[in-house]
Design a protein around this motif. Structure first.
Motif, PDB file in Angstrom:
ATOM      1  N   VAL A  87       0.848  -1.203   0.000  1.00 30.71           N
ATOM      2  CA  VAL A  87       0.000   0.000   0.000  1.00 30.71           C
ATOM      3  C   VAL A  87       0.879   1.248   0.000  1.00 30.71           C
ATOM      4  CG1 VAL A  87      -1.617   1.353   1.405  1.00 30.71           C
ATOM      5  CG2 VAL A  87      -2.002  -1.096   1.066  1.00 30.71           C
ATOM      6  N   MET A  88       1.948   1.234   0.790  1.00 32.85           N
ATOM      7  CA  MET A  88       2.840   2.389   0.852  1.00 32.85           C
ATOM      8  C   MET A  88       3.573   2.598  -0.476  1.00 32.85           C
ATOM      9  SD  MET A  88       2.221   3.806   3.687  1.00 32.85           S
ATOM     10  CE  MET A  88       3.534   5.020   3.725  1.00 32.85           C
ATOM     11  N   VAL A  89       3.921   1.514  -1.159  1.00 30.51           N
ATOM     12  CA  VAL A  89       4.548   1.641  -2.485  1.00 30.51           C
ATOM     13  C   VAL A  89       3.605   2.396  -3.411  1.00 30.51           C
ATOM     14  CG1 VAL A  89       5.255   0.391  -4.564  1.00 30.51           C
ATOM     15  CG2 VAL A  89       5.991  -0.421  -2.335  1.00 30.51           C
ATOM     16  N   VAL A  90       2.376   1.938  -3.488  1.00 31.23           N
ATOM     17  CA  VAL A  90       1.401   2.563  -4.379  1.00 31.23           C
ATOM     18  C   VAL A  90       1.194   4.030  -3.993  1.00 31.23           C
ATOM     19  CG1 VAL A  90      -1.016   2.553  -5.122  1.00 31.23           C
ATOM     20  CG2 VAL A  90       0.244   0.401  -4.944  1.00 31.23           C
ATOM     21  N   GLY A  91       1.023   4.299  -2.710  1.00 35.14           N
ATOM     22  CA  GLY A  91       0.787   5.667  -2.255  1.00 35.14           C
ATOM     23  C   GLY A  91       1.958   6.598  -2.542  1.00 35.14           C
ATOM     24  N   ALA A  92       3.158   6.166  -2.171  1.00 30.61           N
ATOM     25  CA  ALA A  92       4.336   7.029  -2.322  1.00 30.61           C
ATOM     26  C   ALA A  92       4.727   7.216  -3.783  1.00 30.61           C
ATOM     27  CB  ALA A  92       5.506   6.456  -1.531  1.00 30.61           C
ATOM     28  N   VAL A  93       4.731   6.130  -4.539  1.00 31.27           N
ATOM     29  CA  VAL A  93       5.155   6.222  -5.939  1.00 31.27           C
ATOM     30  C   VAL A  93       4.142   7.005  -6.769  1.00 31.27           C
ATOM     31  CG1 VAL A  93       5.609   4.882  -8.034  1.00 31.27           C
ATOM     32  CG2 VAL A  93       6.623   4.180  -5.875  1.00 31.27           C
ATOM     33  N   SER A  94       2.872   6.727  -6.605  1.00 35.97           N
ATOM     34  CA  SER A  94       1.871   7.439  -7.410  1.00 35.97           C
ATOM     35  C   SER A  94       1.834   8.916  -7.057  1.00 35.97           C
ATOM     36  CB  SER A  94       0.493   6.800  -7.266  1.00 35.97           C
ATOM     37  OG  SER A  94       0.058   6.836  -5.926  1.00 35.97           O
TER      38      SER A  94
END
Length: 138
Positions: free
Chosen positions: A25-32
């Protein structure tokens, strides 16, 4: 190599699966978030947006190592989690001491307050889990 030596340390059982989900979830949030900000308004806060992109890459690598499993992946994840925690503490303190350095928030601003403090709690939880997972096989 014996069958026992060939087995990988399983890192995504029990609490490890929750860690993988949260890191994902953090990958998606931070990268996007950082991708949009870098593409549309990079000149506004280049440091903040770059740090958010770095955070996303770190989260992605930790997610990968947790899924991969094995002792080498566990050690790599531990190092990355320690670096992540250091980043959260440094950037979090920096944003409180000198808010003008960050015209816009990063993932790690104010210790991850914009992300419900997950950025500071996640590496602590992961370090604890990874230290306990040493030597555990499927």
């Amino acid at each position: 190599m014996t069958a026992v030596e060939g087995k990988r340390t399983r890192l995504i059982s029990g609490p490890g699966m929750l860690l993988v989900w949260l890191y994902g979830v953090m990958v998606v949030g931070a990268v996007s978030r950082s991708a949009v900000q870098i593409a549309t308004e990079f000149d506004r806060a280049p440091l903040a947006y770059s740090l958010s992109a770095v955070a996303g890459l770190v989260y992605g690598f930790i997610t990968y190592t947790l899924v991969r499993g094995g002792e080498m992946a566990r050690r790599a994840a531990l190092v990355c989690c320690a670096a992540e925690l250091a980043g959260v503490l440094i950037v979090g303190t920096w944003t409180l001491v000198d808010p003008s350095a960050f015209p816009d928030a990063t993932v790690w601003s104010e210790y991850g307050m914009g992300y419900l403090f997950i950025p500071v709690l996640l590496p602590l939880s992961a370090i604890y889990w990874l230290r306990r997972a040493r030597g555990v096989t499927p």
